[in-house]
Design a protein around this motif. Structure first.
Motif, PDB file in Angstrom:
ATOM      1  N   ARG A 115     -26.673  -3.130 156.236  1.00 26.27           N
ATOM      2  CA  ARG A 115     -26.702  -3.382 156.916  1.00 26.27           C
ATOM      3  C   ARG A 115     -26.445  -5.480 157.056  1.00 26.27           C
ATOM      4  N   ARG A 138     -22.598  -5.920 156.028  1.00 25.67           N
ATOM      5  CA  ARG A 138     -21.803  -5.790 157.203  1.00 25.67           C
ATOM      6  C   ARG A 138     -21.533  -6.718 157.986  1.00 25.67           C
ATOM      7  N   LYS A 139     -22.744  -7.305 157.998  1.00 29.18           N
ATOM      8  CA  LYS A 139     -23.581  -9.108 159.194  1.00 29.18           C
ATOM      9  C   LYS A 139     -22.552 -10.031 158.387  1.00 29.18           C
ATOM     10  N   GLU A 140     -22.103  -9.789 156.497  1.00 26.29           N
ATOM     11  CA  GLU A 140     -21.650 -11.155 156.275  1.00 26.29           C
ATOM     12  C   GLU A 140     -19.907 -11.310 156.925  1.00 26.29           C
TER      13      GLU A 140
END
Length: 307
Positions: free
Chosen positions: A15, A18-20
């Motif tokens: 997570r 994927r956020k970055e």
């Protein structure tokens, strides 16, 4: 021939990655395997391919891809035996190595990271990063076609450690100029040059301030207009009148014998000299003459400037 090693990974780390770094949705439809060959349709955005994968007895595999129109790919997807969908994120591991992180969303949810190698020897010498979980390369239930045809396996909970989190941060922070990989290399000479440049800028700013202050001339004071002669003459008798006020203590003595204040003569003489009418010296004047002269100067009307 290539070798792929697969590892489980903690969902929290996926997570964060994927956020970055984001990701792209990939959908695959698999046909039933035949004679050691696996064929499937892959849809990645607007690109669509028909893929044939052949696996050798030593675990290495070869892949052949053919571009197909999107309409044909959708038609093939409808007749596939099983489907799988996942969000893929590519992450550089350093040294030219790249990891593919897949978060499966269908037919179930789990996270998998894959690393490809050119051969078995290269794959065996790969140092496993600290944020990788248990390896599932030898478990056929984690193959992509097995997930699409047989369903999602049920892995155990994957622990998360501080070392794993630090390793992930070292990989994703180079995007902002930090981290171990991808950070620009600097040397001491570049730092010294930057400090010298800052000093020159600061010195130039400090030197420019005094020069600008010296260059700006001070404003000249406004010229004062000369006061009219009549106004000066009127001001002087008023001052003389203020000095001529008798002292209250000396009033009893003055009642018996009136005395002439010599300062009045000085005032009248100074006014006469200013007006070009000198008074004769040595001539004795009486009290009446002095009073009349003083009254003439004090009651003379003043000129007012017309506006």
């Amino acid at each position: 021939m290539s070798l792929v090693r697969r590892f489980l990974v903690a969902p929290a780390l996926v997570r964060l990655i994927r956020k970055e770094r984001g990701g792209s949705r990939i959908t695959e439809g698999y046909f039933a395997p035949q004679a050691g060959r696996v064929s499937y349709v892959r849809v990645d955005g607007q690109a669509c391919h028909l893929v044939l994968v052949t696996t050798a007895p030593d675990g290495t595999s070869s892949e052949e891809r053919t571009d197909v129109p999107r309409a044909h790919g959708d038609a093939l997807m409808d007749v596939c035996s099983g489907k799988a969908a996942y969000d893929r994120t590519a992450l550089a591991l350093g040294g030219g190595r790249e990891a593919l992180i897949d978060r499966y969303v269908a037919p179930g949810e789990f996270d998998l990271v894959s690393v490809s190698f050119d051969g078995a020897d290269e794959g065996q010498g790969f140092p496993v990063p600290a944020w990788f979980g248990p390896e599932v390369t030898g478990d056929p239930s984690y193959d992509r076609h097995a997930v699409a045809l047989q369903g999602v396996p049920h892995p155990s909970e994957i622990g998360l450690s501080n070392a794993a989190l630090d390793a992930v941060l070292d990989l994703i922070e180079p995007r902002f100029g930090f981290g171990r990989y991808g950070a620009p290399k600097t040397n001491a000479g570049d730092g010294d040059g930057m400090m010298k440049a800052l000093r020159r800028v600061a010195g130039g700013s400090a030197a420019a301030a005094p020069v600008a202050a010296e260059a700006a001339p001070a404003p000249a004071p406004p010229a004062e207009e000369p006061a009219p002669v009549e106004a000066q003459a009127a001001a002087v008798p008023e001052a003389g009148d203020a000095h001529a006020q008798p002292d209250p203590a000396s009033e009893p003595a003055a009642e018996g014998a009136p005395a002439i204040d010599s300062r009045i003569d000085d005032v009248i003489e100074s006014l006469s000299q200013a007006l070009g009418n000198p008074q004769p010296k040595g001539a004795a004047r009486g009290e009446d003459d002095i009073a009349a002269e003083f009254e003439r100067w004090t009651v003379r009307p003043r000129r007012t400037q017309q506006t």
